[in-house]
Design an enzyme around this catalytic site. Sequence first.
Site, PDB file in Angstrom:
ATOM      1  N   ARG A   1     -23.293 -10.330   0.684  1.00  0.00           N
ATOM      2  CA  ARG A   1     -22.386 -11.380   1.134  1.00  0.00           C
ATOM      3  C   ARG A   1     -23.011 -12.121   2.304  1.00  0.00           C
ATOM      4  NH1 ARG A   1     -16.249  -8.985   1.096  1.00  0.00           N
ATOM      5  NH2 ARG A   1     -16.384  -7.781  -0.853  1.00  0.00           N
TER       6      ARG A   1
ATOM      7  N   GLU B   1      -9.450   1.170  -5.971  1.00  0.00           N
ATOM      8  CA  GLU B   1     -10.409   1.630  -4.970  1.00  0.00           C
ATOM      9  C   GLU B   1     -10.225   3.121  -4.715  1.00  0.00           C
ATOM     10  OE1 GLU B   1     -11.381  -2.245  -2.192  1.00  0.00           O
ATOM     11  OE2 GLU B   1      -9.989  -0.742  -1.435  1.00  0.00           O
TER      12      GLU B   1
ATOM     13  N   ARG C   1      -6.355  -8.480  -7.673  1.00  0.00           N
ATOM     14  CA  ARG C   1      -6.930  -9.826  -7.702  1.00  0.00           C
ATOM     15  C   ARG C   1      -8.336  -9.746  -8.287  1.00  0.00           C
ATOM     16  NH1 ARG C   1      -7.728  -7.786  -2.327  1.00  0.00           N
ATOM     17  NH2 ARG C   1      -9.966  -7.433  -1.997  1.00  0.00           N
TER      18      ARG C   1
ATOM     19  N   HIS D   1     -17.374   4.391  -0.631  1.00  0.00           N
ATOM     20  CA  HIS D   1     -16.302   3.560  -1.166  1.00  0.00           C
ATOM     21  C   HIS D   1     -16.704   3.185  -2.588  1.00  0.00           C
ATOM     22  CE1 HIS D   1     -13.198   0.241  -0.711  1.00  0.00           C
ATOM     23  NE2 HIS D   1     -13.796  -0.019  -1.870  1.00  0.00           N
TER      24      HIS D   1
ATOM     25  N   GLU E   1      -6.447   2.198  -2.757  1.00  0.00           N
ATOM     26  CA  GLU E   1      -5.511   1.102  -2.990  1.00  0.00           C
ATOM     27  C   GLU E   1      -5.909   0.357  -4.247  1.00  0.00           C
ATOM     28  OE1 GLU E   1      -6.322  -0.933   0.744  1.00  0.00           O
ATOM     29  OE2 GLU E   1      -7.301  -2.552  -0.371  1.00  0.00           O
TER      30      GLU E   1
ATOM     31  N   GLU F   1      -3.011   6.274   8.343  1.00  0.00           N
ATOM     32  CA  GLU F   1      -3.578   7.101   7.295  1.00  0.00           C
ATOM     33  C   GLU F   1      -4.622   8.010   7.933  1.00  0.00           C
ATOM     34  OE1 GLU F   1      -3.876   5.090   3.112  1.00  0.00           O
ATOM     35  OE2 GLU F   1      -5.894   5.201   3.977  1.00  0.00           O
TER      36      GLU F   1
ATOM     37  N   GLY G   1      -9.648  -6.370   2.470  1.00  0.00           N
ATOM     38  CA  GLY G   1     -10.793  -6.971   3.164  1.00  0.00           C
ATOM     39  C   GLY G   1     -10.930  -6.521   4.606  1.00  0.00           C
TER      40      GLY G   1
ATOM     41  N   LYS H   1       0.822  -1.215   0.000  1.00  0.00           N
ATOM     42  CA  LYS H   1       0.000   0.000   0.000  1.00  0.00           C
ATOM     43  C   LYS H   1       0.857   1.267   0.000  1.00  0.00           C
ATOM     44  CE  LYS H   1      -3.791  -2.495   0.472  1.00  0.00           C
ATOM     45  NZ  LYS H   1      -3.042  -3.608  -0.169  1.00  0.00           N
TER      46      LYS H   1
END
Lengths: 168, 168, 508, 508
Positions: free
Chosen positions: C338, C275, C292, C208, C288, C200, C164, C116
């Site tokens: 989810r 993101e 994947r 987001h 970031e 940060e 995550g 990052k």
Amino acid sequence: MDFEFLIDGSPRRISLENRDGAVYFREGEVAVEAEVRRISSAELLFTFGGRTSRIHLARDGERAFVSVAGREFVITEPLPGTRGPLEGDEAGVQGSFLVKSPMPGRVIKLSVGEGQPVRKNQALAIVEAMKMENEIQSPAEGIVKKIHVSVGEFVDSEKPLMEIESTK
Amino acid sequence: MDFEFLIDGSPRRISLENRDGAVYFREGEVAVEAEVRRISSAELLFTFGGRTSRIHLARDGERAFVSVAGREFVITEPLPGTRGPLEGDEAGVQGSFLVKSPMPGRVIKLSVGEGQPVRKNQALAIVEAMKMENEIQSPAEGIVKKIHVSVGEFVDSEKPLMEIESTK
Amino acid sequence: MFRKILIANRGEIAVRVIKACREMGIRTAAVYSEADARSLHVGLADEAVLIGPAPAVDSYLSMGRIVEAARRTGAEAIHPGYGFLAENADFAALCEEEGIVFIGPSSAALAIVGDKVRARQTMEEAGIPTIPGMKSVSRSPEEFRAAARSLGFPVMVKASAGGGGKGMRIVRDDGGLVPAVEAGRREAKSAFGDDSVYLEKYIEEPRHVEFQVLADNHGAIVHLFERECSIQRRHQKILEETPSTALEPGLRSKMGETAVKAMRAAGYNNAGTVEFLLDRDRRFYFLEVNARLQVEHPITELVTGVDLVRQQIQIASGGKLSLNQGDISQRGHAIECRIYAEDPKANFLPSPGRIVLLREPKGPGVRFDSGVLEGWDVPVHYDPILAKLIVWAEDREAACRRMSVALDDCVILGIHTTAGFLGDVVKHPEFRAGRTTTSFIPKQFSSWGTGAGEEDARRMALAAAAFDLLTRPTGRAGTPETGPTKGTATPWTTLGRWRAGGDDLYGL
Amino acid sequence: MFRKILIANRGEIAVRVIKACREMGIRTAAVYSEADARSLHVGLADEAVLIGPAPAVDSYLSMGRIVEAARRTGAEAIHPGYGFLAENADFAALCEEEGIVFIGPSSAALAIVGDKVRARQTMEEAGIPTIPGMKSVSRSPEEFRAAARSLGFPVMVKASAGGGGKGMRIVRDDGGLVPAVEAGRREAKSAFGDDSVYLEKYIEEPRHVEFQVLADNHGAIVHLFERECSIQRRHQKILEETPSTALEPGLRSKMGETAVKAMRAAGYNNAGTVEFLLDRDRRFYFLEVNARLQVEHPITELVTGVDLVRQQIQIASGGKLSLNQGDISQRGHAIECRIYAEDPKANFLPSPGRIVLLREPKGPGVRFDSGVLEGWDVPVHYDPILAKLIVWAEDREAACRRMSVALDDCVILGIHTTAGFLGDVVKHPEFRAGRTTTSFIPKQFSSWGTGAGEEDARRMALAAAAFDLLTRPTGRAGTPETGPTKGTATPWTTLGRWRAGGDDLYGL
């Protein structure tokens, strides 16, 4: 151990061995060794040639229904001295045929009467199921000896529709 | 017929009657009459106010899991004299608390030692499950009387982690 | 094209990749730990290799064992899924040395974006807006304190190798700093095998918003529009949708172009996601790169009509990108929920255990990417994700209604799941209005599991349990084992009505 | 919008309509015959009304009982599904009299298009090409003989009220004419309650291409492109796809415009389909209008992104069409396979009975519209359709591969189904090449169920049956009742290899 099965009505004799925890299949010339894993009582994984195939199996009474790669089969163990009913099958009655419906349904037409002579493949009756009509034809040249059903009656694939006495 | 249940750990007393083949539900002031149909051992249809709702139910040992309109509940019948384990629950030991993990997991940190005084809500240990850390806090001000687990050990939600002797 | 691919993952994503391979005529090798011997992905693959005991560090995170499994099975490529080794540059490098294709970015690209801190440096140099923060990771409490003071509280602890939400902690004062850093380190270590963390500036109530990117090995890069992932609990996404209600066409294309620019700056290849945080004034900051395939990739597939796993495999096999930016368009609206093995009534505590009943939602526009089976034990060792419920419909309102019905139809008994909670999220007026930020759940759902609907449901559950005891047809308790035909013992039992309040249950 | 809709149908289409209503916030009333007391659609609706004994004429075809059920439940509208009363002008008229909205065309439009003969006259007047045939129905054998001679054999017997191949017969010579007409009459009577039939010239090896149309009650009409339905057995569709491989853009838009013109000529409203035959020289003939939602509607939904059931309901409630022709486009490729309870090895004889095991296919781009349950008895009284397997993918080849995998995953044990047969259809090189005509199945699959793959499958089935007897964990036979966890009794049993021929099974 040897097994005698009827698969979709036709007899096969195979042997399957559980030798030191391993499974060997043999049928005549064809010998088979496969990795077998049961992942549920209804699902087996067969692996051979590095390929795994999922086999589904379920029983209803004495019939086993088996699915392999999108193909389904019905497997039963033959009752001594009998065979699964087949249309126009000889049923031990010498020179005469018991005509059965290939599937459950309702008799919507009888095309012949008792005592009437019939040609081979002549239409004897029409059985309807799921909105489809299916013509039942005579398995041989002969005479209609007895009619066991009437129009409107429901029949399964066991009950004889009529008896044809062969004249050839 | 009267029933005493624990639903998600809290006790409820209801009555359900099967009067001439019909079902009446009562809990305190609330009376319920509903049309009930079992469509499988795992599915019930409740109809009331002209609205049908599908209820799913499955048992695992003495626990019944019930789902209603996207909400799940765990229903058990209370064992006489006992109750389901709750974090910081008083466990019959006078003036002392048995501290348990709210879920199964692995003890990855013990923040206190035996004999050590602790404040209420002070961190006692950290239990990890499914990659989530969960801090276990002291249910009361007191002294760490006994530690029953060690770092790295797996615990379920039954096994006590430690015993805190209340000093208040 | 590859003849065989090894899938170095488990659960729903392993199943997803196996399905894609079967459809492409590519054979598959699964790997599994001792805890997963009876898992769904093991039975679906052409081959399955046991790679070790339950703990991930000894199995799914063991580079050596996975590469060895690939060699043994003759797999030419490895798909890492998400999590585990998916963004591990050392693993990608190992595959490169071993002559095995890693289906993902090159180790060089991973080294840049996977870290990052380096990623942020790269983006700053490329002129892409970033969130103020520490310029490097650190181990000294003093440095963290100093950085926190200069950034000004609140600050966020983040894992350098993270993703995550793992290892993330908000800190609002000096006192909470050091414990938060420690906890972040432990989580990062267990999740990624790397415990470096940094600080940060924490932006309050942002949205987001992320952009999906595809880049082939020949320099072609396209984006597949955005995903809004503001609905989070514990800094972890739990519901995603696309398109975002926050973007008008101008901002959408500007962010899309920025995403492509970012990936170009990082020399990125294969599928990846950029993101962004979008603040209250519609300013966006690079957050970031997720190097994947992401958990939420299906909503992009449904809205753009592009199969991302198929694209990943084609790109990894050296194929040229078949898509031009101009060909890619958004149609309709997609939402993903989810389904986690967690207890929403108890602060989302993990809820491993036996699934005693499973009824999967289905129907037009409904997709259920699942890694579980009825009767299966959800292991305690891995991520709590059980399945993903994804819906598509013509517009957002229709998608919300479809999701609401599908969640009601999603029955998982024996463990706690997030299904019922998510049902209330999609019914919530603030969500329906599209007013979603990362603080939506803490704000709107501080206490869930009460209310009239809840009480009526509880009462019906009690009635059902009693009725079941009275009328159960067989002695054998109501395990899922008994088929639908068994019910016949019980006739219709007909009566009057429930009190009107019962209707609360069916709002929407 | 309606508050409650009664669904005057059963099986998968009733389930489909109920789902659409739930998502629209509309309550549903199901109807069922004594043979359907435990059917899936009954449990899914908010209410269910028993309307009579098993035979359709006493239940699903009983206009009076269905209208009475609507009155009793307070339903403001009736959705007829397909088949049964869906295209019955008298029923539509009855609903109009009773002040119940019939979700379909007006009785006037039905009277025109529902009668094949009147429909053809209307189309001829509108200048739309039709197939030569009798200008009216008849009961006299002489008239049929005369018509057949003037048209020239082969000719086709068709039911005036027909559809779905019911009552259809090909006649190649004088001798077969009268029996074929009689049989057609009987089938038409039992299927539609109307036994009138007529003759048409039979076009050899045509393609069957139809166009989906939506028309609101305010004069707006659009088409949603074509469906190719050439793959038929017994003149009944069994596999449909869109787009058609036979249409290039020019022909596609010409046929689309013709379809809209045809519906305008018929004063048509709500959802309907214009069927064309496309001959070897790319000439197309108007065949008939299907004045209903069709079995194969999902492939249009997947490719155009339009929910046809939702559109039907919105149009019926008086809404203006929200779509302009220009907004409607085709994306990707969709295929539907009809899973019938029939035995493909025995000339597709009906196969009613108990479903002892059901495993539904699923996954990205896979939709399974089903009306059945495990443990349920498929009744002998109704159409043999069990479910529809529909897939979408970026292109035709990807869709074929997806369908092939999905059909392998579709397991229905206890009765015969068309699933395995359809698996071989989509694998067939002629089908893959897009060379599909209505004689594809008679030509390519005259005898199905033999070949190396078949023999290997049979051998594996025998081995499985034997293995099952030897190792079955519980005494209780392998009914689907035992859950996935039960298998643990049996360890891995590892050995060598099957003969190479076994791989034939997996050719895709």
